[in-house]
Design an enzyme around this catalytic site. Structure first.
Site, PDB file in Angstrom:
ATOM      1  CB  ILE A 266      71.794   9.736 -35.658  1.00 25.05           C
ATOM      2  CG1 ILE A 266      72.151  10.784 -34.631  1.00 25.05           C
ATOM      3  CG2 ILE A 266      71.421   8.425 -35.015  1.00 25.05           C
ATOM      4  CD1 ILE A 266      70.987  11.328 -33.905  1.00 25.05           C
ATOM      5  CG  ASP A 267      73.654   4.785 -35.027  1.00 22.23           C
ATOM      6  OD1 ASP A 267      73.268   5.597 -34.180  1.00 22.23           O
ATOM      7  OD2 ASP A 267      73.125   3.681 -35.222  1.00 22.23           O
TER       8      ASP A 267
ATOM      9  CE1 TYR B  32      63.887   6.011 -31.037  1.00 30.14           C
ATOM     10  CE2 TYR B  32      63.738   5.269 -28.765  1.00 30.14           C
ATOM     11  CZ  TYR B  32      63.771   4.987 -30.115  1.00 30.14           C
ATOM     12  OH  TYR B  32      63.691   3.687 -30.551  1.00 30.14           O
ATOM     13  CG  MET B  33      65.928  12.728 -24.721  1.00 31.71           C
ATOM     14  SD  MET B  33      64.450  13.708 -24.698  1.00 31.71           S
ATOM     15  CE  MET B  33      65.112  15.287 -24.216  1.00 31.71           C
ATOM     16  CB  ILE B  34      70.818  12.686 -29.146  1.00 32.76           C
ATOM     17  CG1 ILE B  34      70.763  11.204 -29.458  1.00 32.76           C
ATOM     18  CG2 ILE B  34      71.314  12.937 -27.740  1.00 32.76           C
ATOM     19  CD1 ILE B  34      72.130  10.533 -29.383  1.00 32.76           C
TER      20      ILE B  34
HETATM   21  O1  LIG Z   1      63.738   4.391 -34.813  1.00 31.77           O
HETATM   22  P1  LIG Z   1      63.811   3.026 -34.241  1.00 31.77           P
HETATM   23  O2  LIG Z   1      63.170   2.039 -35.151  1.00 31.77           O
HETATM   24  O3  LIG Z   1      63.359   2.958 -32.840  1.00 31.77           O
HETATM   25  O4  LIG Z   1      65.334   2.608 -34.256  1.00 31.77           O
HETATM   26  C1  LIG Z   1      66.316   3.106 -33.425  1.00 31.77           C
HETATM   27  C2  LIG Z   1      67.612   3.007 -34.178  1.00 31.77           C
HETATM   28  O5  LIG Z   1      67.720   4.074 -35.058  1.00 31.77           O
HETATM   29  C3  LIG Z   1      69.030   4.638 -35.021  1.00 31.77           C
HETATM   30  O6  LIG Z   1      68.936   5.880 -34.388  1.00 31.77           O
HETATM   31  C4  LIG Z   1      69.570   4.897 -36.385  1.00 31.77           C
HETATM   32  O7  LIG Z   1      69.392   3.827 -37.178  1.00 31.77           O
HETATM   33  P2  LIG Z   1      69.302   4.030 -38.765  1.00 31.77           P
HETATM   34  O8  LIG Z   1      70.398   4.980 -39.145  1.00 31.77           O
HETATM   35  O9  LIG Z   1      69.500   2.652 -39.304  1.00 31.77           O
HETATM   36  O10 LIG Z   1      67.980   4.598 -39.105  1.00 31.77           O
HETATM   37  C5  LIG Z   1      69.837   3.646 -34.182  1.00 31.77           C
HETATM   38  O11 LIG Z   1      70.849   4.273 -33.439  1.00 31.77           O
HETATM   39  C6  LIG Z   1      68.791   3.040 -33.311  1.00 31.77           C
HETATM   40  O12 LIG Z   1      69.148   1.744 -32.941  1.00 31.77           O
END
Ligand SMILES: O=P(O)(O)OC[C@H]1O[C@](O)(COP(=O)(O)O)[C@@H](O)[C@@H]1O
Ligand SMILES: Nc1ncnc2c1ncn2[C@@H]1O[C@H](COP(=O)(O)OP(=O)(O)O)[C@@H](O)[C@H]1O
Ligand SMILES: [Mg+2]
Length: 510
Positions: free
Chosen positions: A258-259, A415-417
């Site tokens: 997603i990043d 987490y909403m997005i």
């Molecule tokens: O799901 P977790 O373990 O809380 O991690 C959150 C992390 O997952 C992400 O959404 C995506 O990370 P990945 O692509 O490495 O899975 C990051 O933006 C965020 O820091």
């Protein structure tokens, strides 16, 4: 295509040229550019398959089952008899079709890197009833995971008449610690309308030997692995172990992040959906900020090391006055700092919207919070909550040191997005990714990640995907567009600009 390997072979088929164990015997010298993998020592045996042609043409090819298994039989692609496809002119991808990594080139200078174009081939390396595929999803959630799962199952079934597809439950560790689920077109029919992944996911738990033992014991011969940079590193190690054991098993990676932090590919699936979802929160923050005197709306978005979501959400919205991302250092106090800018903006407009990526300003937090170096199960650094921290710092500053009374509303959108189902354009993108992966595996390619490069889907060797992270280049035009759209200060010192230019040339060379 006139192709040569180290000037010694021409006009050969790429797979023939690199029947890899023979290449040293044949006196060929494919470029020995093995990359550093950060902790994946196992990959040192993997050599890039490089084919050079005229005028600086270079094909960075992906491995093929025939590289290490001699005399594999091939079969006519069943799509040839499929009424939907047989009428399509040039449906099959030609052996020489490639995709250029860069479409912008200085006239006749430098090398021109290409990847193998994705798509169905005239001949396949698996009979339909021989295929036993599996799908696994790893790492964080991302809109579109279920669509990719659905389209792999339906693509295998409808295009190649493959009936046996297993879902591995709960990420990599599911290979050896959980029951599997049988995936049929009926079972996956509606799943693209749901967020998350029907297979579940996890971090950590990558045990190469146990995973490959499980693949071998179950008689699986096509492995589809959906995940981000960590997952693709894991997939590369699995591929190498499979190759070491000489198994006829194709390993295909589908990049999920997603990043948007995976290099080479144009964009990752779910990214557009995330940016769209972020608009709703930015709108809410704007409404809150404009409804009260000296209102500040602060929105925290995802982006561990790469600030693409924050940058695109800001550019799309036009309501944002300041966007803070991990790649662009900033400071709070003094001339040119964030507090000064907030004060100026509030005086001018009476309100302000700030978007901050979760990975921004971590060095400032470590200074003031004495951070510990905690990691998640996959080894990713656990970040401190920059949103809460900066909200408090802004409130403290304006209550103690400035005479201005402010009203700050903080929206944590993290987490909403990523829990939402994918939007229409991501759904189409996911379909293409899944189908390209299926075509590649059926054609015997392995050890590849699929993705669009300049709008055309290509097969990219694992090492190109995992050697670097894709980041916002703050000396690039896109970041300049953002700065001119928000009018925020760049917060950069000369030293920062030099550092950023170094990063940019690293990224351009990758
Ligand atoms: O799901 P977790 O373990 O809380 O991690 C959150 C992390 O997952 C992400 O959404 C995506 O990370 P990945 O692509 O490495 O899975 C990051 O933006 C965020 O820091
Ligand atoms: N260097 C590595 N070698 C092998 N497996 C890895 C490596 N890095 C991560 N993995 C595995 O890949 C999976 C997902 O990685 P993670 O970093 O959590 O998410 P993402 O793939 O989304 O970046 C985890 O099961 C993790 O153990
Ligand atoms: Mg990752």
């Amino acid at each position: 295509m006139e192709s040569t390997v180290s000037n010694s072979v021409s006009n050969g088929s790429v797979a023939e040229i690199f029947a890899s164990d023979d290449k040293e015997k044949a006196g060929l010298n494919p470029r020995n550019g093995f990359v550093s993998m950060g902790g994946i020592g196992l990959l040192k045996n993997l050599q890039p398959k490089i084919v050079s042609g005229d005028f600086g043409f270079i094909l960075e090819d992906v491995p093929h089952l025939s590289d290490y298994i001699p005399h594999l039989p091939t079969y006519t692609n069943p799509l040839q008899y499929n009424p939907a496809y047989s009428v399509v002119k040039q449906y099959f991808v030609d052996h020489d079709d490639t995709v250029a990594q860069k479409i912008q080139q200085v006239f006749l200078s430098g090398s021109r890197m290409h990847f193998r174009r994705a798509g169905p081939r005239q001949r396949v390396y698996f009979k339909s009833d021989e295929v036993h595929a599996c799908i696994v999803t790893c790492g964080g959630l991302c809109p579109g995971l279920n669509t990719v799962i659905r389209e792999i199952v339906c693509g295998l079934h409808h295009m190649y008449d493959v009936k046996r597809v297993l879902g591995i439950v709960g990420g990599y560790r599911g290979f050896y610690s959980k029951n599997t689920v049988s995936l049929t077109p009926k079972f996956v029919n509606d799943i693209h309308k749901r967020g998350g992944t029907i297979l579940g996911t996890s971090r950590g738990g990558h045990d190469t030997k146990k995973i490959v033992d499980s693949i071998q014991d179950r008689g699986i011969n096509q492995v589809y692995i959906l995940g981000g940079d960590g997952t693709q590193k894991g997939a590369a190690v699995i591929f190498e172990e499979i190759r070491r054991r000489g198994l006829k098993v194709a390993v295909a990676g589908i990049p999920k992040t997603i990043d948007n932090d995976i290099p080479v590919i144009d964009k990752s699936f779910g990214f557009d959906t995330a940016v769209e979802e972020a608009q709703r929160a930015i709108n809410a923050a704007h409404v809150e900020a404009t409804s009260i005197e000296n209102g500040i709306g602060l929105v925290k978005l995802m982006g561990r090391y790469s600030g693409f979501i924050a940058m695109y959400a800001t550019l799309a919205s036009r309501d944002v006055d300041c966007c803070l991302i991990p790649e662009s250092p900033f400071y709070l106090e003094g001339p040119g700092g964030l507090f000064e800018y907030i004060e100026k903006r509030l005086k001018e407009n009476g309100h302000m919207v700030i978007v901050i990526a979760e990975g921004a300003g971590q060095e400032l937090l470590s200074e003031s919070l004495h951070s510990t170096d905690q990691q998640d199960a996959s080894g990713n650094k656990l970040l401190q909550d920059v949103g809460l921290w900066i909200s408090q710092r802004i409130k403290d500053h304006f209550s103690k040191r400035s005479k201005m009374a402010i009203n700050l509303k903080y929206i944590d959108l993290m987490y909403m997005i990523r829990a939402v189902p994918s939007n229409a354009s991501d759904n189409v993108y996911c379909t293409l990714l899944a189908q390209s992966a299926v075509h590649g595996a059926m054609a015997g390619y392995t050890g590849f990640t699929v993705g669009p490069v300049n709008g055309r889907h290509a097969y990219i060797p694992f090492h190109r995907i995992i050697e670097k992270q894709h980041k916002v280049v703050i000396t690039d035009r896109m970041w300049a567009r953002l700065l001119s759209s928000t009018n925020q200060p760049s917060f950069l010192s000369i030293k920062d600009v030099i550092e950023a230019s170094k990063t940019e040339s690293d990224l351009l060379n990758c």
